[in-house]
Scaffold this motif. Structure first.
Motif, PDB file in Angstrom:
ATOM      1  N   ASP A  98       0.829  -1.207   0.000  1.00  0.00           N
ATOM      2  CA  ASP A  98       0.000   0.000   0.000  1.00  0.00           C
ATOM      3  C   ASP A  98       0.863   1.256   0.000  1.00  0.00           C
ATOM      4  O   ASP A  98       0.477   2.302  -0.507  1.00  0.00           O
ATOM      5  CB  ASP A  98      -0.891   0.026   1.260  1.00  0.00           C
ATOM      6  N   ASN A  99       2.040   1.118   0.587  1.00  0.00           N
ATOM      7  CA  ASN A  99       2.918   2.268   0.762  1.00  0.00           C
ATOM      8  C   ASN A  99       4.077   2.239  -0.229  1.00  0.00           C
ATOM      9  O   ASN A  99       5.046   2.975  -0.073  1.00  0.00           O
ATOM     10  CB  ASN A  99       3.449   2.274   2.205  1.00  0.00           C
ATOM     11  N   ALA A 100       3.957   1.350  -1.226  1.00  0.00           N
ATOM     12  CA  ALA A 100       5.042   1.215  -2.210  1.00  0.00           C
ATOM     13  C   ALA A 100       4.640   1.878  -3.519  1.00  0.00           C
ATOM     14  O   ALA A 100       3.462   1.941  -3.871  1.00  0.00           O
ATOM     15  CB  ALA A 100       5.344  -0.262  -2.446  1.00  0.00           C
ATOM     16  N   ALA A 101       5.634   2.363  -4.239  1.00  0.00           N
ATOM     17  CA  ALA A 101       5.346   3.050  -5.497  1.00  0.00           C
ATOM     18  C   ALA A 101       5.101   2.057  -6.624  1.00  0.00           C
ATOM     19  O   ALA A 101       4.282   2.299  -7.508  1.00  0.00           O
ATOM     20  CB  ALA A 101       6.515   3.965  -5.846  1.00  0.00           C
ATOM     21  N   GLU A 102       5.796   0.931  -6.598  1.00  0.00           N
ATOM     22  CA  GLU A 102       5.728  -0.026  -7.700  1.00  0.00           C
ATOM     23  C   GLU A 102       5.026  -1.309  -7.281  1.00  0.00           C
ATOM     24  O   GLU A 102       5.094  -1.703  -6.109  1.00  0.00           O
ATOM     25  CB  GLU A 102       7.150  -0.385  -8.155  1.00  0.00           C
ATOM     26  N   SER A 103       4.398  -1.970  -8.254  1.00  0.00           N
ATOM     27  CA  SER A 103       3.804  -3.270  -7.951  1.00  0.00           C
ATOM     28  C   SER A 103       4.898  -4.348  -8.041  1.00  0.00           C
ATOM     29  O   SER A 103       5.992  -4.102  -8.545  1.00  0.00           O
ATOM     30  CB  SER A 103       2.670  -3.586  -8.923  1.00  0.00           C
ATOM     31  N   ASP A 104       4.562  -5.527  -7.540  1.00  0.00           N
ATOM     32  CA  ASP A 104       5.533  -6.619  -7.536  1.00  0.00           C
ATOM     33  C   ASP A 104       5.483  -7.422  -8.832  1.00  0.00           C
ATOM     34  O   ASP A 104       6.209  -8.395  -8.985  1.00  0.00           O
ATOM     35  CB  ASP A 104       5.255  -7.556  -6.349  1.00  0.00           C
ATOM     36  N   GLY A 105       4.597  -7.030  -9.735  1.00  0.00           N
ATOM     37  CA  GLY A 105       4.462  -7.756 -10.986  1.00  0.00           C
ATOM     38  C   GLY A 105       3.306  -8.737 -10.917  1.00  0.00           C
ATOM     39  O   GLY A 105       2.686  -8.915  -9.873  1.00  0.00           O
ATOM     40  N   ALA A 106       2.997  -9.352 -12.061  1.00  0.00           N
ATOM     41  CA  ALA A 106       1.880 -10.299 -12.136  1.00  0.00           C
ATOM     42  C   ALA A 106       2.376 -11.696 -11.776  1.00  0.00           C
ATOM     43  O   ALA A 106       3.257 -12.235 -12.435  1.00  0.00           O
ATOM     44  CB  ALA A 106       1.295 -10.286 -13.537  1.00  0.00           C
ATOM     45  N   LEU A 107       1.819 -12.239 -10.717  1.00  0.00           N
ATOM     46  CA  LEU A 107       2.309 -13.519 -10.205  1.00  0.00           C
ATOM     47  C   LEU A 107       1.261 -14.614 -10.368  1.00  0.00           C
ATOM     48  O   LEU A 107       0.065 -14.356 -10.214  1.00  0.00           O
ATOM     49  CB  LEU A 107       2.654 -13.397  -8.718  1.00  0.00           C
ATOM     50  N   PRO A 108       1.690 -15.835 -10.644  1.00  0.00           N
ATOM     51  CA  PRO A 108       0.738 -16.943 -10.729  1.00  0.00           C
ATOM     52  C   PRO A 108       0.215 -17.314  -9.337  1.00  0.00           C
ATOM     53  O   PRO A 108       0.858 -17.032  -8.323  1.00  0.00           O
ATOM     54  CB  PRO A 108       1.582 -18.089 -11.305  1.00  0.00           C
ATOM     55  N   THR A 109      -0.949 -17.971  -9.313  1.00  0.00           N
ATOM     56  CA  THR A 109      -1.600 -18.331  -8.043  1.00  0.00           C
ATOM     57  C   THR A 109      -0.676 -19.092  -7.107  1.00  0.00           C
ATOM     58  O   THR A 109      -0.695 -18.876  -5.902  1.00  0.00           O
ATOM     59  CB  THR A 109      -2.825 -19.231  -8.314  1.00  0.00           C
ATOM     60  N   GLU A 110       0.144 -19.971  -7.673  1.00  0.00           N
ATOM     61  CA  GLU A 110       0.966 -20.826  -6.806  1.00  0.00           C
ATOM     62  C   GLU A 110       1.990 -20.058  -5.980  1.00  0.00           C
ATOM     63  O   GLU A 110       2.529 -20.577  -5.016  1.00  0.00           O
ATOM     64  CB  GLU A 110       1.645 -21.956  -7.601  1.00  0.00           C
ATOM     65  N   ARG A 111       2.228 -18.810  -6.354  1.00  0.00           N
ATOM     66  CA  ARG A 111       3.157 -18.005  -5.545  1.00  0.00           C
ATOM     67  C   ARG A 111       2.452 -17.387  -4.336  1.00  0.00           C
ATOM     68  O   ARG A 111       3.104 -16.855  -3.449  1.00  0.00           O
ATOM     69  CB  ARG A 111       3.779 -16.899  -6.387  1.00  0.00           C
ATOM     70  N   VAL A 112       1.119 -17.405  -4.349  1.00  0.00           N
ATOM     71  CA  VAL A 112       0.372 -16.854  -3.213  1.00  0.00           C
ATOM     72  C   VAL A 112       0.231 -17.953  -2.155  1.00  0.00           C
ATOM     73  O   VAL A 112      -0.402 -18.975  -2.390  1.00  0.00           O
ATOM     74  CB  VAL A 112      -1.010 -16.334  -3.661  1.00  0.00           C
ATOM     75  N   LEU A 113       0.842 -17.730  -1.003  1.00  0.00           N
ATOM     76  CA  LEU A 113       0.870 -18.769   0.031  1.00  0.00           C
ATOM     77  C   LEU A 113      -0.370 -18.748   0.901  1.00  0.00           C
ATOM     78  O   LEU A 113      -0.856 -19.775   1.355  1.00  0.00           O
ATOM     79  CB  LEU A 113       2.097 -18.567   0.920  1.00  0.00           C
ATOM     80  N   GLY A 114      -0.880 -17.572   1.183  1.00  0.00           N
ATOM     81  CA  GLY A 114      -2.032 -17.454   2.073  1.00  0.00           C
ATOM     82  C   GLY A 114      -2.399 -15.993   2.237  1.00  0.00           C
ATOM     83  O   GLY A 114      -1.775 -15.118   1.618  1.00  0.00           O
ATOM     84  N   VAL A 115      -3.416 -15.743   3.031  1.00  0.00           N
ATOM     85  CA  VAL A 115      -3.869 -14.362   3.212  1.00  0.00           C
ATOM     86  C   VAL A 115      -3.792 -13.975   4.691  1.00  0.00           C
ATOM     87  O   VAL A 115      -3.952 -14.810   5.583  1.00  0.00           O
ATOM     88  CB  VAL A 115      -5.313 -14.167   2.697  1.00  0.00           C
ATOM     89  N   VAL A 116      -3.566 -12.692   4.912  1.00  0.00           N
ATOM     90  CA  VAL A 116      -3.497 -12.192   6.282  1.00  0.00           C
ATOM     91  C   VAL A 116      -4.911 -12.152   6.860  1.00  0.00           C
ATOM     92  O   VAL A 116      -5.819 -11.563   6.264  1.00  0.00           O
ATOM     93  CB  VAL A 116      -2.861 -10.784   6.324  1.00  0.00           C
ATOM     94  N   THR A 117      -5.089 -12.801   7.987  1.00  0.00           N
ATOM     95  CA  THR A 117      -6.425 -12.843   8.615  1.00  0.00           C
ATOM     96  C   THR A 117      -6.449 -12.126   9.957  1.00  0.00           C
ATOM     97  O   THR A 117      -7.514 -11.946  10.546  1.00  0.00           O
ATOM     98  CB  THR A 117      -6.875 -14.302   8.823  1.00  0.00           C
ATOM     99  N   GLN A 118      -5.285 -11.739  10.449  1.00  0.00           N
ATOM    100  CA  GLN A 118      -5.254 -11.072  11.756  1.00  0.00           C
ATOM    101  C   GLN A 118      -3.988 -10.225  11.869  1.00  0.00           C
ATOM    102  O   GLN A 118      -2.929 -10.622  11.385  1.00  0.00           O
ATOM    103  CB  GLN A 118      -5.271 -12.143  12.853  1.00  0.00           C
ATOM    104  N   VAL A 119      -4.147  -9.064  12.479  1.00  0.00           N
ATOM    105  CA  VAL A 119      -2.993  -8.201  12.742  1.00  0.00           C
ATOM    106  C   VAL A 119      -3.008  -7.827  14.220  1.00  0.00           C
ATOM    107  O   VAL A 119      -4.042  -7.432  14.751  1.00  0.00           O
ATOM    108  CB  VAL A 119      -3.044  -6.913  11.881  1.00  0.00           C
ATOM    109  N   GLU A 120      -1.863  -7.985  14.881  1.00  0.00           N
ATOM    110  CA  GLU A 120      -1.759  -7.616  16.303  1.00  0.00           C
ATOM    111  C   GLU A 120      -0.760  -6.478  16.448  1.00  0.00           C
ATOM    112  O   GLU A 120       0.334  -6.534  15.894  1.00  0.00           O
ATOM    113  CB  GLU A 120      -1.278  -8.811  17.126  1.00  0.00           C
ATOM    114  N   ARG A 121      -1.191  -5.458  17.187  1.00  0.00           N
ATOM    115  CA  ARG A 121      -0.304  -4.313  17.421  1.00  0.00           C
ATOM    116  C   ARG A 121      -0.616  -3.722  18.793  1.00  0.00           C
ATOM    117  O   ARG A 121      -1.775  -3.463  19.098  1.00  0.00           O
ATOM    118  CB  ARG A 121      -0.538  -3.250  16.345  1.00  0.00           C
ATOM    119  N   ASP A 122       0.409  -3.535  19.577  1.00  0.00           N
ATOM    120  CA  ASP A 122       0.259  -2.903  20.890  1.00  0.00           C
ATOM    121  C   ASP A 122      -0.839  -3.566  21.717  1.00  0.00           C
ATOM    122  O   ASP A 122      -1.666  -2.890  22.342  1.00  0.00           O
ATOM    123  CB  ASP A 122      -0.054  -1.404  20.741  1.00  0.00           C
TER     124      ASP A 122
END
Lengths: 163, 101
Positions: A98-122
């Motif tokens: 979100d805070n980056a200027a460039e995208s990482d490129g177009a990646l195939p599904t197999e490179r996606v390992l999982g999705v973030v479901t929880q964030v803990e802070r403070d």
């Protein structure tokens, strides 16, 4: 016996050899389990800040969706990176911090390992669904999210949320 | 409820762990409540721990493990027994190993 010290000890992920996070994450996700680790870097700030603890869950047979914040294997480094899916085209996914200027490129599904479901802070835990990220994805893709966050910072607005 | 670790029991790795040897280190990630917690629950075994771990195949009793290690390392069985029981207590408490027999 070779060494009389305590035979088992707790280990810190920051002390792991390079690349081992990737190996462990892949193995845990392959068992259909989630994976919790401390994120480093600023590319997803303020959604995920340096030092936040994030939980990545397996896709469980579902396809990644635009707006998901996904853990994936970066094509250049082979390391695990957590960025947002900003576009899907013919089964390939554009990911971008979100805070980056460039995208990482177009990646195939197999490179996606999982999705973030929880964030803990403070000591606060935010659980994430997978339905409300499309607008954020569009803003992230077009660079408007980075500009909006920058403008909010300049205006003295402090972000508490991740969405 | 936890039971005392006995030398006549056999133990093996739980199905709810991920174990990887990475650059010479044995790394264990217990999968607690469906989560592999690299932040708070990551373990590594030193050389002693690894020697014990490699013999936890679910068939050997701990008495056999102690006896084999005493021979391999030319060390007193009483000292090894202490290491084995101490490690097993910790691994069982964390559900990294389970009793198989």
């Amino acid at each position: 016996m070779p060494d009389p010290d305590r035979p088992a000890r707790k280990h810190s992920d920051s002390g792991l050899p390079s690349g081992s996070l990737t190996e462990l994450m892949r193995e845990v996700l392959a068992k259909g389990k989630s994976f919790r680790f401390r994120a480093r870097g600023l590319s997803m700030s303020p959604f995920i800040k340096d030092g936040d603890v994030v939980t990545v869950s397996p896709l469980g047979g579902t396809a990644p969706r635009v707006g998901d914040v996904a853990a994936f294997l970066h094509p250049a480094t082979g390391k695990v990176v957590v960025h947002r899916i900003v576009r899907e085209r013919s089964g390939r996914y554009d990911l971008k911090g979100d805070n980056a200027a460039e995208s990482d490129g177009a990646l195939p599904t197999e490179r996606v390992l999982g999705v973030v479901t929880q964030v803990e802070r403070d000591g606060e835990t935010i659980r994430l669904g997978r339905t409300s990220g499309a607008v954020v994805a569009r803003l992230s893709r077009t660079g408007l999210l980075r500009k909006a966050v920058g403008a909010a910072r300049r205006a003295g607005v402090r972000s508490r949320g991740r969405r | 409820m936890a039971h005392p670790i006995g030398l006549e029991s056999a133990y093996g790795p739980s199905e709810d762990v991920v174990v990887r040897e990475i650059e010479g280190e044995l790394i264990i990630v217990p999968l607690v409540a469906g989560v592999g917690d690299l932040e708070d629950e990551l373990f590594t075994l030193n050389e002693t721990g690894r020697a014990i771990w490699q013999k936890l195949d679910g068939r050997r009793t701990l008495r056999t493990v102690v006896s084999e290690l005493a021979e391999e390392f030319d060390a007193p069985a009483s000292a090894i027994e202490q290491d084995v029981l101490g490690l097993l207590e910790e691994l069982e408490r964390r559900k990294i190993v389970v009793r198989k027999g």
